[in-house]
Structures are given as structure tokens and as C-alpha cells.
Design an enzyme around this catalytic site. Structure first.
Site, mmCIF file in Angstrom:
data_model
loop_
_atom_site.group_PDB
_atom_site.id
_atom_site.type_symbol
_atom_site.label_atom_id
_atom_site.label_comp_id
_atom_site.label_asym_id
_atom_site.label_seq_id
_atom_site.Cartn_x
_atom_site.Cartn_y
_atom_site.Cartn_z
ATOM 1 N N GLY A 1 10.493 6.072 42.638
ATOM 2 C CA GLY A 1 9.748 5.099 41.375
ATOM 3 C C GLY A 1 8.223 4.136 42.614
ATOM 4 O O GLY A 1 7.000 3.836 42.130
ATOM 5 N N ASP A 2 8.502 4.366 44.508
ATOM 6 C CA ASP A 2 7.629 3.279 44.436
ATOM 7 C C ASP A 2 6.294 4.163 44.976
ATOM 8 O O ASP A 2 6.665 5.676 44.807
ATOM 9 C CB ASP A 2 8.225 3.051 46.718
ATOM 10 C CG ASP A 2 9.244 2.248 46.691
ATOM 11 O OD1 ASP A 2 9.224 1.783 45.659
ATOM 12 O OD2 ASP A 2 10.460 2.498 47.253
ATOM 13 N N PHE B 1 1.349 -9.559 43.206
ATOM 14 C CA PHE B 1 1.554 -8.551 44.519
ATOM 15 C C PHE B 1 2.863 -8.954 45.087
ATOM 16 O O PHE B 1 3.780 -9.295 44.281
ATOM 17 C CB PHE B 1 -0.105 -8.349 45.762
ATOM 18 C CG PHE B 1 -0.605 -8.052 45.122
ATOM 19 C CD1 PHE B 1 -1.279 -8.688 43.693
ATOM 20 C CD2 PHE B 1 -0.870 -6.480 44.727
ATOM 21 C CE1 PHE B 1 -2.494 -7.790 42.230
ATOM 22 C CE2 PHE B 1 -2.182 -5.733 44.071
ATOM 23 C CZ PHE B 1 -2.194 -6.102 42.605
ATOM 24 N N TYR C 1 11.615 -2.453 34.504
ATOM 25 C CA TYR C 1 10.825 -3.715 34.788
ATOM 26 C C TYR C 1 10.092 -3.610 34.296
ATOM 27 O O TYR C 1 9.676 -4.545 33.328
ATOM 28 C CB TYR C 1 11.824 -3.867 35.930
ATOM 29 C CG TYR C 1 11.570 -5.631 36.790
ATOM 30 C CD1 TYR C 1 11.110 -6.531 36.611
ATOM 31 C CD2 TYR C 1 9.986 -4.827 37.857
ATOM 32 C CE1 TYR C 1 10.439 -7.218 37.182
ATOM 33 C CE2 TYR C 1 9.670 -5.932 38.472
ATOM 34 C CZ TYR C 1 9.363 -6.881 37.949
ATOM 35 O OH TYR C 1 8.397 -8.402 37.951
ATOM 36 N N LYS D 1 14.346 -9.283 37.681
ATOM 37 C CA LYS D 1 13.861 -8.947 38.471
ATOM 38 C C LYS D 1 13.728 -7.417 39.580
ATOM 39 O O LYS D 1 12.681 -6.974 40.040
ATOM 40 C CB LYS D 1 12.852 -9.764 39.650
ATOM 41 C CG LYS D 1 13.707 -10.667 40.631
ATOM 42 C CD LYS D 1 12.904 -11.482 41.684
ATOM 43 C CE LYS D 1 13.621 -11.637 42.353
ATOM 44 N NZ LYS D 1 13.479 -12.472 43.921
ATOM 45 N N LYS E 1 7.058 -6.291 32.203
ATOM 46 C CA LYS E 1 6.263 -7.374 31.905
ATOM 47 C C LYS E 1 5.184 -6.153 31.797
ATOM 48 O O LYS E 1 4.261 -7.726 31.115
ATOM 49 C CB LYS E 1 5.595 -6.738 33.888
ATOM 50 C CG LYS E 1 6.592 -7.385 34.565
ATOM 51 C CD LYS E 1 6.697 -9.599 34.619
ATOM 52 C CE LYS E 1 8.147 -9.420 34.844
ATOM 53 N NZ LYS E 1 8.452 -11.204 35.143
ATOM 54 N N SER F 1 3.264 -8.346 37.550
ATOM 55 C CA SER F 1 3.232 -7.809 37.773
ATOM 56 C C SER F 1 2.480 -7.095 38.736
ATOM 57 O O SER F 1 2.309 -6.099 37.742
ATOM 58 C CB SER F 1 4.955 -7.629 38.569
ATOM 59 O OG SER F 1 4.795 -6.584 39.535
HETATM 60 N N1 LIG Z 1 9.661 -11.890 43.875
HETATM 61 C C1 LIG Z 1 8.809 -10.856 43.466
HETATM 62 O O1 LIG Z 1 8.714 -9.764 44.382
HETATM 63 C C2 LIG Z 1 7.834 -10.782 42.199
HETATM 64 C C3 LIG Z 1 7.247 -10.347 41.635
HETATM 65 C C4 LIG Z 1 6.374 -10.130 40.382
HETATM 66 C C5 LIG Z 1 6.080 -10.716 39.683
HETATM 67 N N2 LIG Z 1 7.511 -11.215 40.107
HETATM 68 C C6 LIG Z 1 8.246 -12.194 38.521
HETATM 69 O O2 LIG Z 1 8.461 -13.362 39.013
HETATM 70 C C7 LIG Z 1 9.060 -14.032 38.906
HETATM 71 C C8 LIG Z 1 10.108 -15.136 39.501
HETATM 72 O O3 LIG Z 1 10.585 -14.623 40.308
HETATM 73 P P1 LIG Z 1 11.647 -14.973 41.485
HETATM 74 O O4 LIG Z 1 11.356 -13.888 42.829
HETATM 75 O O5 LIG Z 1 10.846 -16.962 41.603
HETATM 76 O O6 LIG Z 1 12.668 -14.549 40.952
HETATM 77 P P2 LIG Z 1 13.869 -14.878 41.000
HETATM 78 O O7 LIG Z 1 15.296 -14.459 40.358
HETATM 79 O O8 LIG Z 1 14.216 -16.285 42.218
HETATM 80 O O9 LIG Z 1 14.136 -16.716 39.845
HETATM 81 C C9 LIG Z 1 14.273 -16.146 38.680
HETATM 82 C C10 LIG Z 1 14.700 -17.865 37.812
HETATM 83 O O10 LIG Z 1 15.074 -17.910 36.285
HETATM 84 C C11 LIG Z 1 16.632 -17.824 36.305
HETATM 85 N N3 LIG Z 1 16.100 -16.869 35.055
HETATM 86 C C12 LIG Z 1 16.516 -15.256 34.808
HETATM 87 N N4 LIG Z 1 16.310 -15.185 33.046
HETATM 88 C C13 LIG Z 1 16.583 -16.608 32.570
HETATM 89 C C14 LIG Z 1 17.055 -16.956 31.113
HETATM 90 N N5 LIG Z 1 17.110 -16.180 30.550
HETATM 91 N N6 LIG Z 1 16.653 -18.324 31.108
HETATM 92 C C15 LIG Z 1 17.214 -18.672 31.887
HETATM 93 N N7 LIG Z 1 16.877 -18.917 33.509
HETATM 94 C C16 LIG Z 1 16.880 -17.975 33.646
HETATM 95 C C17 LIG Z 1 17.218 -17.793 37.390
HETATM 96 O O11 LIG Z 1 18.530 -18.466 37.422
HETATM 97 C C18 LIG Z 1 16.078 -17.751 38.604
HETATM 98 O O12 LIG Z 1 16.202 -18.964 39.073
HETATM 99 C C19 LIG Z 1 10.562 -13.071 37.542
HETATM 100 O O13 LIG Z 1 9.634 -13.444 36.192
HETATM 101 C C20 LIG Z 1 9.779 -11.852 38.846
HETATM 102 O O14 LIG Z 1 9.836 -10.765 37.380
HETATM 103 C C21 LIG Z 1 8.572 -11.275 40.940
#
Ligand SMILES: NC(=O)c1ccc[n+]([C@@H]2O[C@H](COP(=O)([O-])OP(=O)(O)OC[C@H]3O[C@@H](n4cnc5c(N)ncnc54)[C@H](O)[C@@H]3O)[C@@H](O)[C@H]2O)c1
Length: 331
Positions: A291-292, A177, A148, A84, A152, A124
């Protein structure tokens, strides 16, 4: 009803596991610990007082992933697993495309093979690109500025095309968000590996003395105080949004924004943190980050109308809970 939660030990996944368990769902977690710690599993068990099946596997490995479907009756999938960090995706685009796309494809293939009714995907607000806020689900998506964001948008496309081939399945794309905050218990929250990519973990690390000062990327945006405006959502509210999506999604493709609908500037967030927590946050204004965009906040009316989902937590709750969690980390 067993729900497979990929990435369930991560920031948003772990909070969602708690909400699922308290809503009566059985939970199976698949996580490869690439961005999380196994200790989170014990914390989830302690908080929920329930059993949780856990598989330490890479979700891109379809053969290993299939074991879960052979061992459990999976009724729904919530797919959080993915990389992410926007900046890292520019440096390592191939690993981002591989991890974020192959995980989605493997899961969709198994969802089809094992006739899984619901599939909820972590998308996202970045898919909107530099549209004019408030972002609405039916807006045309504009070009993404980093790999990234592209993963998505591509995953959304893959799941939309999959949905056309299996129209009775419920496929939900949740466009988050800016999730911040932590569980009220102070036991689970966001633990970035290395330099935090997002604002809130950076603020809490400056507050705790782990980092000297905060860098604010630009104060010359076309916003009331010149700093970027974002829609911060408490991670517990966000987690509740997933339960609502599982319960209310219809057959076919469902797309929802999950935000508060309120724009908060970087400076406003910092000052709220300082006032609520009574700690100092030294900061310095530096160049804009490529990019922001200036402003990003959600139109939340569709999620409210169709999912009955409305956030309840305030920015004050978010900064208080984030700080409580960080203080527990340094104890
Ligand atoms: N946190 C944000 O700001 C945000 C915003 C929009 C979207 N997202 C999306 O939400 C989702 C969760 O985000 P988060 O903040 O909890 O991230 P995070 O990194 O805390 O959690 C992701 C989890 O997935 C695991 N992981 C990654 N690749 C893997 C794989 N191939 N197999 C098994 N496990 C795997 C990691 O170990 C981690 O525990 C992500 O897809 C992220 O892109 C997050």
C-alpha cells in the site's frame, strides 16, 4: 467566535488549539480520549494561559454532541476526531468506517441545524492514491489502497454534497501531507499508543532506547536513494494552516494541500535527525509495506495564493522539536 475542535487533545488538534487561542478565537474541545490523554488539556491551558471548554464525548454520538451547540455559540468546526492508523484500518475496517464517517455526518447535521458558518475537515494526501507528484487539488483521485484512505475520500464526498445543499457555508477540505515535529515548548507532541505507525515517532522511540531499531520498508523504489519520498510538514505550520483556512475560506467547497512542496526520503530524514540531534538510529532495510507509494509531495501553490499560507519551519526544526518532546516524555 467559538470554534469547536473535535479531537482537540490529539497530535494535530492540540497544536491547532494553541494557534487558534493565540489568534483570538474561543475554543471548545470534544474528544473521547481514544487516542489522547486528558493531561494534554492542562498543558494547553498552561501554554495559552486561557480557558478552554472541554467535553469528553464521542463525536459519533449526535445527542451528546448537540449539548455543545446548545451550550455555546459555535461559529466554526475543525474536525480532527478520527482513527488514523492505516494498518489497523485493514484489520478493523468497520470500526474505521463507523468512527470516521459517523463523526463527519453527525457534525455536518448539527452544523446545518445550528447554522455554523465554517467547517474545516482533516483530509489526507492518501486520497490522491498513486498519482504522480506533485499532487494538485484538481487531480482526479485514484483508488485508495486501504479503508482509512477510503474514509477520507468518502468524508470529502459527504461534505462536498452537503456543501451543495447549503452553498453559503464555507466548507474546507485540508489534505495534509506528513505532519511531524512538536511544539517548541516540548510540552505537546505526538504520543502514539502501541507501536508507532508513522516514521517520526518510531525514530524518536529508537533514539530514546524504547525500541531497538528502525525498520525501513523498501530501498528499491524509483527514488534517488531507493527509499520512499514524503512531504514532511511541521505540525505547528500545519496548525497555522487551519487558522488561515478559517479566516480565508470562501463560501462553497474549498480544497487545499497543506505541505511544504519538498520531497524528503526516509534515509534523508533519518540522517538529518542523527546530525541535528547527535544521536544514533540503528536501522534495517526490510520488505516494502503493502500500500505504500514511492513518492508523495504537494503542489502548495493554491494554499499560498488563496490562503496566503506558506510553511516556515525546516526539516531541521522538525527533527529537533520531535526529539525535544520525546526527551521530555522519558524524563
Ligand atoms: N497524523 C497524520 O499523519 C495525519 C495525516 C493526514 C490526516 N490526518 C488526520 O488528521 C486528524 C488528526 O490526526 P492526529 O494525528 O492528530 O490524530 P490523533 O489520533 O493524535 O488525534 C485524534 C483525536 O481524536 C480523538 N477521537 C478519535 N475518535 C473520536 C471520536 N469518535 N469522538 C471524539 N474524539 C475522537 C482521539 O482521542 C484523538 O485525541 C485525523 O482525522 C487524521 O486522520 C492525520
Amino acid at each position: 467566535m467559538a470554534i469547536l475542535v473535535t479531537g482537540g487533545l490529539g497530535f494535530i488538534g492540540s497544536h491547532t488549539v494553541i494557534e487558534l487561542l493565540s489568534s483570538g478565537y474561543e475554543v471548545v474541545i470534544a474528544d473521547n480520549l481514544s487516542n489522547s490523554e486528558i493531561s494534554v488539556l492542562d498543558k494547553l491551558k498552561k501554554l495559552s494561559n486561557k480557558t478552554i471548554a472541554f467535553y469528553e464525548i464521542d463525536v459519533t454520538d449526535k445527542d451528546k454532541l448537540e449539548l455543545i451547540f446548545l451550550n455555546h455559540e459555535i461559529d466554526g468546526i475543525i474536525h480532527f476526531a478520527g482513527y488514523k492508523a492505516v494498518g489497523e484500518s485493514v484489520v478493523n475496517p468497520l470500526s474505521y468506517y463507523y468512527n470516521n464517517l459517523m463523526s463527519t455526518i453527525s457534525l455536518a447535521e448539527l452544523a446545518s441545524k445550528y447554522d455554523v458558518e465554517s467547517f474545516v475537515f482533516s483530509s489526507s494526501a492518501t486520497v490522491y492514491g498513486d498519482n504522480v507528484s506533485p499532487f494538485k487539488e484538481d487531480m482526479p483521485l485514484l483508488e485508495r489502497t486501504n479503508p482509512y484512505g477510503e474514509t477520507k475520500a468518502m468524508s470529502e464526498r459527504i461534505l462536498s454534497d452537503y456543501s451543495k445543499t447549503e452553498p453559503t457555508k464555507k466548507i474546507t477540505l485540508l489534505r495534509y501531507f506528513n505532519p511531524i515535529g512538536a511544539h517548541e515548548s516540548g510540552l505537546i507532541g505526538e504520543v502514539p499508543k502501541g507501536i508507532p505507525n508513522n516514521l517520526m515517532p518510531y525514530i524518536t522511540q529508537v533514539a530514546s532506547g524504547k525500541r531497538e531499531k528502525l525498520f525501513i520498508f523498501g530501498n528499491d523504489y524509483d527514488t534517488p536513494d531507493g527509499t520512499g519520498v514524503r512531504d514532511y510538514i511541521h505540525v505547528v505550520d500545519l496548525a497555522r494552516g487551519h487558522v488561515a483556512a478559517l479566516k480565508k475560506a470562501k463560501q462553497g467547497i474549498n480544497i487545499y494541500n497543506l505541505g511544504t512542496g519538498i520531497g524528503v526520503s526516509v534515509l534523508e530524514l533519518i540522517h538529518t535527525f542523527i546530525e541535528v540531534n547527535q544521536v544514533d538510529i540503528p536501522y534495517e532495510i526490510v520488505e516494502r509495506r503493502p500500500g505504500d507509494i514511492a513518492v508523495s509531495y504537494a503542489d502548495t501553490s493554491k494554499a499560498e495564493r488563496e490562503l496566503g499560507f506558506k510553511t516556515v519551519k525546516t526539516v531541521e526544526d522538525m527533527v529537533r522539536d520531535a526529539w525535544r518532546f520525546e526527551k521530555n516524555l522519558i524524563k
